[in-house]
Design an enzyme around this catalytic site. Structure first.
Site, PDB file in Angstrom:
ATOM      1  N   THR A  43      45.689  40.893  38.532  1.00 20.85           N
ATOM      2  CA  THR A  43      45.863  41.839  39.642  1.00 20.85           C
ATOM      3  C   THR A  43      44.540  42.443  40.097  1.00 20.85           C
ATOM      4  O   THR A  43      44.522  43.280  41.002  1.00 20.85           O
ATOM      5  CB  THR A  43      46.800  42.982  39.214  1.00 20.85           C
ATOM      6  OG1 THR A  43      46.266  43.613  38.037  1.00 20.85           O
ATOM      7  CG2 THR A  43      48.191  42.465  38.914  1.00 20.85           C
ATOM      8  N   TYR A  66      40.089  41.352  40.223  1.00 20.83           N
ATOM      9  CA  TYR A  66      39.168  40.505  40.985  1.00 20.83           C
ATOM     10  C   TYR A  66      39.813  39.163  41.324  1.00 20.83           C
ATOM     11  O   TYR A  66      39.629  38.609  42.412  1.00 20.83           O
ATOM     12  CB  TYR A  66      37.892  40.321  40.157  1.00 20.83           C
ATOM     13  CG  TYR A  66      36.700  39.745  40.883  1.00 20.83           C
ATOM     14  CD1 TYR A  66      36.724  39.420  42.234  1.00 20.83           C
ATOM     15  CD2 TYR A  66      35.502  39.546  40.187  1.00 20.83           C
ATOM     16  CE1 TYR A  66      35.608  38.898  42.867  1.00 20.83           C
ATOM     17  CE2 TYR A  66      34.374  39.034  40.818  1.00 20.83           C
ATOM     18  CZ  TYR A  66      34.441  38.710  42.157  1.00 20.83           C
ATOM     19  OH  TYR A  66      33.343  38.193  42.785  1.00 20.83           O
ATOM     20  N   ASN A  67      40.591  38.623  40.388  1.00 23.16           N
ATOM     21  CA  ASN A  67      41.282  37.355  40.615  1.00 23.16           C
ATOM     22  C   ASN A  67      42.092  37.369  41.903  1.00 23.16           C
ATOM     23  O   ASN A  67      42.082  36.400  42.672  1.00 23.16           O
ATOM     24  CB  ASN A  67      42.197  37.069  39.415  1.00 23.16           C
ATOM     25  CG  ASN A  67      43.221  35.990  39.692  1.00 23.16           C
ATOM     26  OD1 ASN A  67      42.923  34.813  39.714  1.00 23.16           O
ATOM     27  ND2 ASN A  67      44.464  36.403  39.907  1.00 23.16           N
ATOM     28  N   ASP A  96      41.671  52.363  36.421  1.00 23.85           N
ATOM     29  CA  ASP A  96      41.509  51.188  35.561  1.00 23.85           C
ATOM     30  C   ASP A  96      40.072  51.039  35.079  1.00 23.85           C
ATOM     31  O   ASP A  96      39.828  50.510  33.989  1.00 23.85           O
ATOM     32  CB  ASP A  96      41.943  49.931  36.317  1.00 23.85           C
ATOM     33  CG  ASP A  96      43.463  49.796  36.394  1.00 23.85           C
ATOM     34  OD1 ASP A  96      44.165  50.621  35.770  1.00 23.85           O
ATOM     35  OD2 ASP A  96      43.944  48.872  37.072  1.00 23.85           O
ATOM     36  N   SER A 146      41.673  39.185  44.608  1.00 26.36           N
ATOM     37  CA  SER A 146      40.831  39.208  45.808  1.00 26.36           C
ATOM     38  C   SER A 146      40.200  37.853  46.089  1.00 26.36           C
ATOM     39  O   SER A 146      39.781  37.576  47.218  1.00 26.36           O
ATOM     40  CB  SER A 146      39.735  40.272  45.663  1.00 26.36           C
ATOM     41  OG  SER A 146      38.810  39.920  44.660  1.00 26.36           O
ATOM     42  N   HIS A 167      29.936  22.560  44.442  1.00 21.37           N
ATOM     43  CA  HIS A 167      29.096  23.714  44.712  1.00 21.37           C
ATOM     44  C   HIS A 167      30.018  24.896  45.029  1.00 21.37           C
ATOM     45  O   HIS A 167      30.985  24.759  45.778  1.00 21.37           O
ATOM     46  CB  HIS A 167      28.182  23.425  45.903  1.00 21.37           C
ATOM     47  CG  HIS A 167      27.186  24.505  46.163  1.00 21.37           C
ATOM     48  ND1 HIS A 167      27.485  25.647  46.864  1.00 21.37           N
ATOM     49  CD2 HIS A 167      25.884  24.620  45.796  1.00 21.37           C
ATOM     50  CE1 HIS A 167      26.420  26.411  46.935  1.00 21.37           C
ATOM     51  NE2 HIS A 167      25.427  25.815  46.297  1.00 21.37           N
ATOM     52  N   ARG A 205      25.331  31.373  48.597  1.00 21.03           N
ATOM     53  CA  ARG A 205      24.332  30.420  48.127  1.00 21.03           C
ATOM     54  C   ARG A 205      24.839  29.676  46.896  1.00 21.03           C
ATOM     55  O   ARG A 205      24.864  28.469  46.863  1.00 21.03           O
ATOM     56  CB  ARG A 205      23.012  31.138  47.855  1.00 21.03           C
ATOM     57  CG  ARG A 205      22.452  31.816  49.108  1.00 21.03           C
ATOM     58  CD  ARG A 205      21.119  32.471  48.857  1.00 21.03           C
ATOM     59  NE  ARG A 205      20.074  31.481  48.598  1.00 21.03           N
ATOM     60  CZ  ARG A 205      18.806  31.796  48.381  1.00 21.03           C
ATOM     61  NH1 ARG A 205      18.436  33.065  48.376  1.00 21.03           N
ATOM     62  NH2 ARG A 205      17.920  30.855  48.163  1.00 21.03           N
ATOM     63  N   ASN A 222      39.903  42.050  31.675  1.00 23.29           N
ATOM     64  CA  ASN A 222      40.379  41.504  32.943  1.00 23.29           C
ATOM     65  C   ASN A 222      39.888  40.085  33.209  1.00 23.29           C
ATOM     66  O   ASN A 222      40.686  39.180  33.402  1.00 23.29           O
ATOM     67  CB  ASN A 222      39.951  42.405  34.112  1.00 23.29           C
ATOM     68  CG  ASN A 222      40.919  43.536  34.372  1.00 23.29           C
ATOM     69  OD1 ASN A 222      42.009  43.571  33.803  1.00 23.29           O
ATOM     70  ND2 ASN A 222      40.528  44.457  35.213  1.00 23.29           N
ATOM     71  N   GLU A 223      38.564  39.913  33.280  1.00 21.49           N
ATOM     72  CA  GLU A 223      38.049  38.602  33.664  1.00 21.49           C
ATOM     73  C   GLU A 223      36.602  38.419  33.243  1.00 21.49           C
ATOM     74  O   GLU A 223      35.877  39.384  32.989  1.00 21.49           O
ATOM     75  CB  GLU A 223      38.165  38.382  35.183  1.00 21.49           C
ATOM     76  CG  GLU A 223      37.124  39.082  36.027  1.00 21.49           C
ATOM     77  CD  GLU A 223      37.372  40.532  36.287  1.00 21.49           C
ATOM     78  OE1 GLU A 223      36.408  41.328  36.178  1.00 21.49           O
ATOM     79  OE2 GLU A 223      38.535  40.900  36.594  1.00 21.49           O
TER      80      GLU A 223
END
Length: 272
Positions: free
Chosen positions: A179, A181-182, A64, A184, A166, A149, A137-138
């Site tokens: 499917t 980073y979202n 990908d 995870s 925060h 932080r 993707n994002e």
């Protein structure tokens, strides 16, 4: 007819398959452009990937990550993904089927003038001094001072406040990116046919559940303090000096994916 080939860098298997695809395309009468890195490996002439936006079709060989890179460079030019990765939500063609699927697409181009494609949305982000390529993707707005932080974030959806807390960051994903980073970050899976965006806070002090909104929504993220960054598809980054506001929404130009349809539920079986 001109067809581009972009293969995963530094991967012998990808380079070997690229050579095989190139020969098959040339025998079919197509003009073939191959990316410069792969061309160096094969000791032939290469072309910049960005130039392949002039092609009728581009073949991406790899995982990908290779597909995302290719999509960023070639814009709305149709891309057929050949999967050398483990999951392959963007690459629906197996190496064993690559030549047969390419023959089908070439025949369709010859008779109809273009390959069969499905369109998937890309995201755009706007804000002062922000210039990033479209994301398939994002897009993530994140604290740039190390994990844990973060910064102060306010999220508004079409003008209505959703979160004020925060957090390490805020992630906005397309259904295609649900499917990646979202997932995870605890976001939901979204079927590719559902026209939606997913908004997920990342380790917020006062968290809200991941939110699925209409694809036409405008998502406004205000950063109240701290040094932050905006990241598109995990690769392209722009610094953001707080206080600052960015707006994320669907871009006018989608990505066009050629080749066989994605077997979404079969691909889910490969997720850990």
């Amino acid at each position: 007819m001109r067809v581009g080939i972009v293969a995963r860098r530094g991967n012998d298997r990808a380079a070997a398959l690229a050579a095989e695809v190139r020969e098959h395309l040339r025998e079919s009468g197509a003009q073939v452009w191959i990316d410069e890195a792969t061309a160096d490996t094969l000791a032939i002439d290469g072309h910049p990937v960005a130039r392949m936006s002039d092609c009728t079709l581009v073949v991406s060989i790899g995982g990908d990550g290779t597909f995302l890179f290719t999509a960023r460079e070639v814009g709305t030019t149709p891309i057929m993904g050949v999967n050398l990765g483990e999951v392959g939500f963007l690459n629906a063609t197996s190496p064993a089927d690559a030549l047969a699927e390419l023959t089908r697409e070439l025949d369709h181009i010859e008779h109809e003038g273009e390959p069969r494609t499905r369109t998937v949305p890309r995201l755009r982000v706007s804000g002062e001094d922000i210039s990033l390529p479209r994301a398939l993707n994002e897009i993530v707005v994140m604290g740039d001072r190390g994990p844990g932080r973060g910064a102060e974030f306010t999220i508004e959806i079409d003008g209505s406040e959703y979160l004020d807390s925060h957090a390490d960051g805020v992630l906005v994903a397309t259904q295609t990116g649900s499917t990646a980073y979202n997932l995870s970050e605890g976001g939901p899976l979204v079927h590719p046919d559902v026209p939606a965006l997913v908004v997920t806070d990342m380790a917020a002090t006062d968290p809200m559940p991941p939110l699925v909104v209409d694809r036409d929504s405008e998502i406004t993220i205000t950063v109240g303090d701290g040094d932050t960054a905006v990241v598109a598809d995990g690769r392209n980054r722009a610094a953001l000096a707080a206080p600052a506001t960015v707006t994320i929404g669907v871009a006018d130009e989608p990505t066009r994916i050629a080749g066989p349809p994605l077997e979404f539920f079969s691909a889910l079986d490969k997720l850990d």
